[in-house]
Write a protein that holds these residues in place. Sequence first.
Motif, PDB file in Angstrom:
ATOM      1  N   MET A 182      -2.460  -0.110  -4.245  1.00 48.72           N
ATOM      2  CA  MET A 182      -1.358  -0.735  -3.510  1.00 48.72           C
ATOM      3  C   MET A 182      -0.029  -0.387  -4.163  1.00 48.72           C
ATOM      4  O   MET A 182       0.950  -0.047  -3.491  1.00 48.72           O
ATOM      5  N   GLY A 183       0.024  -0.491  -5.506  1.00 52.36           N
ATOM      6  CA  GLY A 183       1.238  -0.155  -6.247  1.00 52.36           C
ATOM      7  C   GLY A 183       1.611   1.301  -6.096  1.00 52.36           C
ATOM      8  O   GLY A 183       2.791   1.653  -5.928  1.00 52.36           O
ATOM      9  N   VAL A 184       0.604   2.170  -6.136  1.00 50.98           N
ATOM     10  CA  VAL A 184       0.844   3.612  -6.029  1.00 50.98           C
ATOM     11  C   VAL A 184       1.388   3.982  -4.642  1.00 50.98           C
ATOM     12  O   VAL A 184       2.400   4.676  -4.519  1.00 50.98           O
ATOM     13  N   ILE A 185       0.732   3.514  -3.602  1.00 45.75           N
ATOM     14  CA  ILE A 185       1.101   3.899  -2.232  1.00 45.75           C
ATOM     15  C   ILE A 185       2.458   3.306  -1.841  1.00 45.75           C
ATOM     16  O   ILE A 185       3.292   3.982  -1.217  1.00 45.75           O
ATOM     17  N   LEU A 186       2.711   2.043  -2.236  1.00 42.90           N
ATOM     18  CA  LEU A 186       4.015   1.435  -1.940  1.00 42.90           C
ATOM     19  C   LEU A 186       5.144   2.233  -2.589  1.00 42.90           C
ATOM     20  O   LEU A 186       6.187   2.483  -1.974  1.00 42.90           O
ATOM     21  N   THR A 187       4.916   2.674  -3.831  1.00 42.25           N
ATOM     22  CA  THR A 187       5.927   3.455  -4.556  1.00 42.25           C
ATOM     23  C   THR A 187       6.168   4.804  -3.884  1.00 42.25           C
ATOM     24  O   THR A 187       7.312   5.264  -3.787  1.00 42.25           O
ATOM     25  N   LEU A 188       5.108   5.435  -3.401  1.00 45.68           N
ATOM     26  CA  LEU A 188       5.242   6.716  -2.695  1.00 45.68           C
ATOM     27  C   LEU A 188       6.101   6.570  -1.443  1.00 45.68           C
ATOM     28  O   LEU A 188       6.999   7.386  -1.186  1.00 45.68           O
ATOM     29  N   ILE A 189       5.840   5.531  -0.668  1.00 44.40           N
ATOM     30  CA  ILE A 189       6.580   5.324   0.586  1.00 44.40           C
ATOM     31  C   ILE A 189       8.060   5.064   0.304  1.00 44.40           C
ATOM     32  O   ILE A 189       8.947   5.676   0.922  1.00 44.40           O
ATOM     33  N   LEU A 190       8.341   4.149  -0.646  1.00 44.56           N
ATOM     34  CA  LEU A 190       9.732   3.824  -0.981  1.00 44.56           C
ATOM     35  C   LEU A 190      10.461   5.034  -1.568  1.00 44.56           C
ATOM     36  O   LEU A 190      11.635   5.261  -1.284  1.00 44.56           O
TER      37      LEU A 190
END
Length: 347
Positions: free
Chosen positions: A120-128
């Motif tokens: 969750m942390g990884v994917i959210l960071t990628l999108i932002l």
Amino acid sequence: MRNRKISILLLAATYVGTVIGAGFSSGKEIVTFFSVYGALGTVGIAISGILFIWIGTKIMIISVRIGAYSYQDLNEYLFGRKIAKVINLFIFFVVIGVTSVMLSGAGAVFHEQLGLPFQMGVILTLILSYIVVMKGLNGLFAINSYIVPLMLLFVLFVAGSIAGEHPHLLAEKLLPVQLSDNLSWAGSPFAYAAFNLMTAQVVLVPLGKEIQDEHVLRWGGFLGGMALFFILLLIHFSLSVFPQTFPYEIPMAEIVQHFGALIHILFLIVIYGEIFNTVVGNVFGITRQLQSAFRLRYQHAVLVILFVVFLISQVGYGKLLSVLYPLFGYLGLFFLLWLLIKRMPEK
């Protein structure tokens, strides 16, 4: 004059934000390079601070004078075209590795500190990151203008609170009474500065090119380097009082928990902001390199880089940081030495 002062502060904040990332703000990187050596780590931090001021500013000034668009142009000036090809390839892989560590660090914050899924942390960071990088340099300035002052205030609060509770430890933890026969600590500040300056050039070179004003670059480099020194020192002191936190992936978070749930959550927001900040800065910088090398569209280059760092980040934060950072640091000593002795071009 007012615009100059604002530019200096924005530049200093962006410099600090580029260097501070998952390893720095979490304390893991500072443990690895400095705090394990006790009070001698303070001497190492002072040396690193001088190098950050001197070499960081020098990178930006050289970039202006030679009209460098990306770090590829800077390295061609420093080493010549043939050697620069090897250096640029190495730096590209280093920055990809570091960005992967940052991304993995975001996952570690979510998993270790919040009990949420790592991915969750990884994917959210990628999108932002994709959203902000698409805004270019303005997006980078905007993030740093908020995150860096928050980080500085936070470490001041934590170190000040610890010093208030344990004033007798202040000198003991920061001032070396005698030098150790083991000189392994002496190489750490040079490896640390080399590693960070080598990766920071992906942002410092475009900054120099965009800003142009050498007065702004000199003062921005000075203030940025000084801020890095003080933040390093404050985190080093905080960690040294609680050496039992050294094995944790985010040791500073373990210390902050003593101040209550609200402060702990605020710290996690700040540390995530710094991680995010470095991901954005690195992706922005190496996108220019990928564009010039393969003639890709900006958007496509960003997507390629984000996909690659996502794959590498799956190895895990602690493993990546403890292996890659010291390795890259000592390999980067050649880059640092060359910058130290290279004369700046005439205006």
